[in-house]
Write an enzyme that holds these catalytic residues in place. Structure first.
Site, PDB file in Angstrom:
ATOM      1  N   LYS A 168      37.100  27.379  50.594  1.00  0.00           N
ATOM      2  CA  LYS A 168      35.893  28.102  50.187  1.00  0.00           C
ATOM      3  C   LYS A 168      34.668  27.676  50.982  1.00  0.00           C
ATOM      4  O   LYS A 168      34.409  28.196  52.053  1.00  0.00           O
ATOM      5  CB  LYS A 168      35.682  27.981  48.677  1.00  0.00           C
ATOM      6  CG  LYS A 168      36.765  28.718  47.885  1.00  0.00           C
ATOM      7  CD  LYS A 168      36.381  28.910  46.454  1.00  0.00           C
ATOM      8  CE  LYS A 168      37.508  29.561  45.657  1.00  0.00           C
ATOM      9  NZ  LYS A 168      37.828  30.932  46.075  1.00  0.00           N
ATOM     10  N   PHE A 176      44.277  26.949  38.051  1.00  0.00           N
ATOM     11  CA  PHE A 176      44.165  28.051  39.007  1.00  0.00           C
ATOM     12  C   PHE A 176      44.171  27.455  40.403  1.00  0.00           C
ATOM     13  O   PHE A 176      43.206  26.812  40.821  1.00  0.00           O
ATOM     14  CB  PHE A 176      42.902  28.884  38.804  1.00  0.00           C
ATOM     15  CG  PHE A 176      42.844  30.037  39.779  1.00  0.00           C
ATOM     16  CD1 PHE A 176      43.548  31.207  39.518  1.00  0.00           C
ATOM     17  CD2 PHE A 176      42.151  29.936  40.972  1.00  0.00           C
ATOM     18  CE1 PHE A 176      43.545  32.257  40.426  1.00  0.00           C
ATOM     19  CE2 PHE A 176      42.142  30.979  41.890  1.00  0.00           C
ATOM     20  CZ  PHE A 176      42.845  32.144  41.619  1.00  0.00           C
ATOM     21  N   ASP A 189      42.961  19.277  43.921  1.00  0.00           N
ATOM     22  CA  ASP A 189      42.529  20.583  44.414  1.00  0.00           C
ATOM     23  C   ASP A 189      41.019  20.685  44.237  1.00  0.00           C
ATOM     24  O   ASP A 189      40.522  20.949  43.146  1.00  0.00           O
ATOM     25  CB  ASP A 189      43.250  21.691  43.637  1.00  0.00           C
ATOM     26  CG  ASP A 189      42.860  23.091  44.120  1.00  0.00           C
ATOM     27  OD1 ASP A 189      41.848  23.225  44.834  1.00  0.00           O
ATOM     28  OD2 ASP A 189      43.565  24.049  43.761  1.00  0.00           O
TER      29      ASP A 189
END
Length: 407
Positions: free
Chosen positions: A262, A148, A233
């Protein structure tokens, strides 16, 4: 936390009001949050909930951390946006401190996590053409199944989640998908056209899947030997969540490029970044990539305050210490409604006995008991509380999970 501002409408009415006007790209739990502080949120009717999701790690420092709120307020009174058409007095300091924190040379500031991934893809391809000498338009990037990395058209092109892909083709070429945690498959997929291997050190959306010891070190060795980049990531796993600043540090691995997001915005503004070596990020030249809001003064001010919190090491230590409490508590629930779990730091994927309900149903039951979590696939729920959660709050959440699963 004081009571929320009064509203003329309760939760159910507010939820119904969203239906005709909001595109249905999410399926939220039926709670309407009005205020938040620390690890707690409050709905429009004054009910309090312990936030055990923390915005998928965007709220690593809790809701409205005083140092981050102060930094934002201070900057709001001075300057918020210039675009990158001009310099601003906050960006260089932010970039220098973020590079030092992550042990890298250069920083490319962006906004969202998906933008960081898209930027990383462009940088890897440019490096492949300019430095490695891959023929034009033939660069490939190897990714892992069940990944993801976001939901842009390019990113869903290499997703294996049909919900994310179905109906959005045609897809962007140039990606090869191999099983996660399989070094042999990865080696077979890498060839002279490979620009990079792009992976999550821990696959969050897939259920907090943690690779075998040695996998990340193997990826690093393979990419060096094969002459391609290792792009990690760390948008969910980074910035303290796993007990280290970066999850790759669990294997003392240094990727060529790290993608951050984030938590970098402190739960206040969207902030992301691509950080890496000068050899790689130095391939970009003016006009080849950009963002009107990337690196804006407000984002840089908040991002700098986030880096300052992490420079102390306090939050990394808290994640490691409280992570041990989380693992111990979950281990005690195995065979008592929990069929398995995976945890690193303050992050866990918990597999619930499907006979007790789906992940969504378990999340709704926990919500009714004052605990907010979110399901992922099947009967798996994710736990990712703010790193500011107390041992008592964590124990209370685990006790509530036990109650929900065993009553």
């Amino acid at each position: 936390m004081t009571a929320p501002a009064r509203t003329d409408r309760g939760s159910e009415e507010l939820i119904r009001a969203e239906e005709p006007v909001l595109a249905h790209n999410y399926h939220p739990l039926p709670v309407v949050v009005a205020r938040a502080e620390g690890a707690w949120v409050e709905d429009v009717e004054g009910r309090r909930y312990l936030d055990m999701l923390a915005g998928y790690s965007a709220l690593n420092f809790g809701h409205r951390h005083p140092a981050l709120i102060e930094a934002a307020h201070r900057q709001l009174d001075r300057l918020t946006l210039t675009s990158r058409a001009f310099h601003n007095d906050r960006l260089a300091g932010f970039a220098e401190r973020l590079a030092a924190l992550t042990g890298t040379d250069m920083v490319l500031p962006m906004n969202t996590g998906a933008e960081a991934v898209e930027s990383g893809i462009k940088v890897a391809r440019k490096w492949a053409y300019d430095v490695k000498g891959v023929p034009a338009d033939r660069a490939t990037i190897v990714v892992a199944a069940d990944n993801f990395h976001g939901r842009t058209t390019t990113i869903v092109s290499f997703s294996t989640d049909e919900t994310a892909r179905c109906g959005f083709g045609p897809f962007t070429p140039g990606f090869r998908i191999v099983p996660y945690n399989d070094l042999a498959a990865l080696e077979a997929a890498v060839d002279e056209t490979t620009a990079a291997v792009l992976i999550e050190p821990i696959q969050g959306e897939a259920g907090v899947l943690i690779p075998d010891d040695g996998y990340l070190a193997g990826v690093r060795e393979l990419t060096r030997r094969k002459g391609c980049l290792f792009v990690a990531d760390e948008i969910q796993s980074g910035l303290g969540r796993t007990g280290h600043t970066l999850a790759v540090e669990h294997e003392s691995v240094v990727p060529d490029v790290v993608l951050l997001g984030k938590a970098l915005g402190g739960g206040i503004v969207p902030v992301s970044a691509v950080v890496g070596s000068r050899e790689v990020l130095g391939v970009l030249h003016p006009g080849e990539h950009g963002s009107t809001f990337g690196g804006n003064p407000l984002a840089a001010a908040v991002g700098t305050a986030v880096v300052e919190l992490l420079e102390t090491g306090e939050f990394q230590r808290r994640a490691a210490e409280l992570g041990a409490v989380l693992r111990e508590g979950l281990a005690g629930l195995v065979g008592r409604g929990v069929v398995g779990f995976r945890a690193r730091g303050l992050w866990a994927g918990v597999d619930v006995d499907p006979a007790l309900g789906s992940g969504r149903e378990i999340s709704e039951r926990l919500m009714r008991e004052g605990i907010l979590v979110k399901d992922t696939h099947g009967s798996t729920i994710r736990l990712a509380p703010p790193l500011t959660v107390t041992p008592e709050e964590l124990a209370g959440a685990l006790g509530t999970l036990e109650k929900v699963l065993t009553s």
